[in-house]
Design a protein around this motif. Structure first.
Motif, PDB file in Angstrom:
ATOM      1  N   TRP A 152     -63.982  -2.362 -20.842  1.00  0.00           N
ATOM      2  CA  TRP A 152     -62.816  -1.486 -21.080  1.00  0.00           C
ATOM      3  C   TRP A 152     -63.041  -0.179 -20.346  1.00  0.00           C
ATOM      4  O   TRP A 152     -64.078   0.476 -20.518  1.00  0.00           O
ATOM      5  CB  TRP A 152     -62.648  -1.234 -22.576  1.00  0.00           C
ATOM      6  CG  TRP A 152     -61.699  -0.123 -22.934  1.00  0.00           C
ATOM      7  CD1 TRP A 152     -60.357  -0.082 -22.726  1.00  0.00           C
ATOM      8  CD2 TRP A 152     -62.022   1.115 -23.576  1.00  0.00           C
ATOM      9  NE1 TRP A 152     -59.820   1.100 -23.190  1.00  0.00           N
ATOM     10  CE2 TRP A 152     -60.835   1.856 -23.725  1.00  0.00           C
ATOM     11  CE3 TRP A 152     -63.223   1.666 -24.051  1.00  0.00           C
ATOM     12  CZ2 TRP A 152     -60.800   3.113 -24.309  1.00  0.00           C
ATOM     13  CZ3 TRP A 152     -63.187   2.926 -24.632  1.00  0.00           C
ATOM     14  CH2 TRP A 152     -61.980   3.636 -24.758  1.00  0.00           C
ATOM     15  N   SER A 156     -59.237   5.138 -20.133  1.00  0.00           N
ATOM     16  CA  SER A 156     -57.872   4.675 -20.394  1.00  0.00           C
ATOM     17  C   SER A 156     -57.613   4.774 -21.895  1.00  0.00           C
ATOM     18  O   SER A 156     -58.546   4.910 -22.687  1.00  0.00           O
ATOM     19  CB  SER A 156     -57.690   3.233 -19.907  1.00  0.00           C
ATOM     20  OG  SER A 156     -58.448   2.321 -20.685  1.00  0.00           O
ATOM     21  N   ALA A 158     -57.057   3.996 -25.782  1.00  0.00           N
ATOM     22  CA  ALA A 158     -57.582   2.954 -26.667  1.00  0.00           C
ATOM     23  C   ALA A 158     -56.484   1.926 -26.905  1.00  0.00           C
ATOM     24  O   ALA A 158     -55.295   2.277 -26.973  1.00  0.00           O
ATOM     25  CB  ALA A 158     -58.033   3.559 -27.992  1.00  0.00           C
ATOM     26  N   PRO A 159     -56.805   0.655 -27.001  1.00  0.00           N
ATOM     27  CA  PRO A 159     -55.784  -0.362 -27.250  1.00  0.00           C
ATOM     28  C   PRO A 159     -54.930  -0.020 -28.473  1.00  0.00           C
ATOM     29  O   PRO A 159     -55.442   0.342 -29.532  1.00  0.00           O
ATOM     30  CB  PRO A 159     -56.613  -1.626 -27.492  1.00  0.00           C
ATOM     31  CG  PRO A 159     -57.859  -1.402 -26.691  1.00  0.00           C
ATOM     32  CD  PRO A 159     -58.149   0.058 -26.838  1.00  0.00           C
ATOM     33  N   SER A 165     -53.920   0.448 -21.443  1.00  0.00           N
ATOM     34  CA  SER A 165     -55.339   0.233 -21.712  1.00  0.00           C
ATOM     35  C   SER A 165     -55.844  -0.833 -20.739  1.00  0.00           C
ATOM     36  O   SER A 165     -55.202  -1.875 -20.565  1.00  0.00           O
ATOM     37  CB  SER A 165     -55.538  -0.219 -23.157  1.00  0.00           C
ATOM     38  OG  SER A 165     -56.911  -0.317 -23.465  1.00  0.00           O
ATOM     39  N   ARG A 196     -60.519  -3.112 -32.776  1.00  0.00           N
ATOM     40  CA  ARG A 196     -61.017  -1.768 -32.498  1.00  0.00           C
ATOM     41  C   ARG A 196     -62.168  -1.393 -33.428  1.00  0.00           C
ATOM     42  O   ARG A 196     -62.358  -1.986 -34.495  1.00  0.00           O
ATOM     43  CB  ARG A 196     -59.882  -0.744 -32.637  1.00  0.00           C
ATOM     44  CG  ARG A 196     -58.700  -1.070 -31.784  1.00  0.00           C
ATOM     45  CD  ARG A 196     -57.590  -0.039 -31.749  1.00  0.00           C
ATOM     46  NE  ARG A 196     -57.662   1.112 -32.610  1.00  0.00           N
ATOM     47  CZ  ARG A 196     -57.022   2.258 -32.402  1.00  0.00           C
ATOM     48  NH1 ARG A 196     -56.249   2.378 -31.326  1.00  0.00           N
ATOM     49  NH2 ARG A 196     -57.100   3.254 -33.228  1.00  0.00           N
ATOM     50  N   LEU A 231     -51.179  -3.141 -22.138  1.00  0.00           N
ATOM     51  CA  LEU A 231     -52.515  -3.644 -21.833  1.00  0.00           C
ATOM     52  C   LEU A 231     -52.508  -4.265 -20.448  1.00  0.00           C
ATOM     53  O   LEU A 231     -51.538  -4.928 -20.059  1.00  0.00           O
ATOM     54  CB  LEU A 231     -52.928  -4.692 -22.868  1.00  0.00           C
ATOM     55  CG  LEU A 231     -54.294  -5.368 -22.668  1.00  0.00           C
ATOM     56  CD1 LEU A 231     -55.429  -4.376 -22.898  1.00  0.00           C
ATOM     57  CD2 LEU A 231     -54.440  -6.563 -23.616  1.00  0.00           C
TER      58      LEU A 231
END
Length: 262
Positions: A152, A156, A158-159, A165, A196, A231
């Motif tokens: 990751w 970027s 956070a999802p 992301s 997460r 995403l």
């Protein structure tokens, strides 16, 4: 019959023909007049649209009639579409939900991180670790020794939060197929789950997928700001260059947030 009737003058004999010729000439004149009122037909011998100073109303209305729209394909092994660089991200396949708001507390200093990604369609269940960019600005990847790990981009969002992301992974290593070996099989509507570090789980729905040359990577489309939570999954694809030990293309999956669990 009298001798006078038998000896008609040449003019009398030619009179019917002259009348027919005159009628035809009249019709021809009318046709010429009508054609002069019709718009000219472009046979390609005149200047093209590019050479004209200002397009007319009809040209403006039909300006895009023969221009293919920029698109990102729906995905699947036969649906990878090399989209134009100016194409926007694909539209969501299902209704989206609002992004997860960033808490306005001291705890907000500790940014939530993705810990695991699951993609049921292609049997992905992999840990997520942070990656960053190198001195040349190239996005890093997980270690080749950990072929089942994804990376990751830690700068970027956070999802689940607003913005794109970014998560990448290898398609293969010297040990064989890697975590994203089947990424190109995803199609519009497939589900992606990201877990997460704060216990939240977000579900994304694939909205499009494309294969692009690394030399023309669509940076703006992948990394550009978005109003919602999106995403991007990235891996390699295309022809493998043995000399450079890398693939020539990238496969990019675009997905939008469709559900969140707290």
């Amino acid at each position: 019959m009298t001798e006078q009737q038998q000896q008609k003058s040449p003019l009398n004999k030619a009179l019917p023909g002259l009348l027919i010729a005159g009628s035809l000439a009249g019709v021809g004149a009318v046709m010429v007049g009508l054609l002069s009122l019709a718009p000219p037909v472009d046979d390609g011998s005149g200047p093209g649209l590019a050479a004209m100073e200002e397009p007319g109303a009809v040209q403006i209305e039909n300006a895009g009639a023969f221009v293919l729209p920029p698109t990102v394909g729906p995905g699947g092994q036969s649906g990878l579409t090399p989209a134009r660089l100016d194409a926007p991200p694909p539209l969501a396949a299902v209704p989206t939900v609002a992004p997860i708001p960033v808490p306005k507390t001291k705890a907000a200093k500790v940014k939530a991180k993705p810990s695991r990604i699951k993609i049921p369609k292609i049997k992905v269940n992999a840990p997520v670790g942070p990656v960053t960019v190198d001195i040349k600005g190239n996005l890093g990847t997980p270690p080749l020794s950990k072929r089942n790990q994804t990376g990751w981009y830690r700068f970027s969002p956070a999802p689940g939060e607003a913005g794109p992301s970014i998560i990448n992974g290898h398609v293969s290593t010297r040990q064989g197929a890697a975590v994203f070996a089947r990424l190109s099989e995803l199609v519009k509507g497939d589900q992606i789950y990201v877990y997460r570090s704060d216990g939240k789980v977000v579900r994304y729905t694939v909205s499009g997928i494309e294969q692009v040359s690394k030399s023309t990577f669509p940076t703006k489309r992948v990394y550009g700001n978005t109003g919602g939570a999106e995403l991007r999954l990235i891996t390699c694809g295309g022809v493998f260059n043995k000399g450079a030990h890398s693939y020539k293309d990238n496969v990019i999956v675009y997905a939008t947030l469709s559900k969140k669990k707290t």
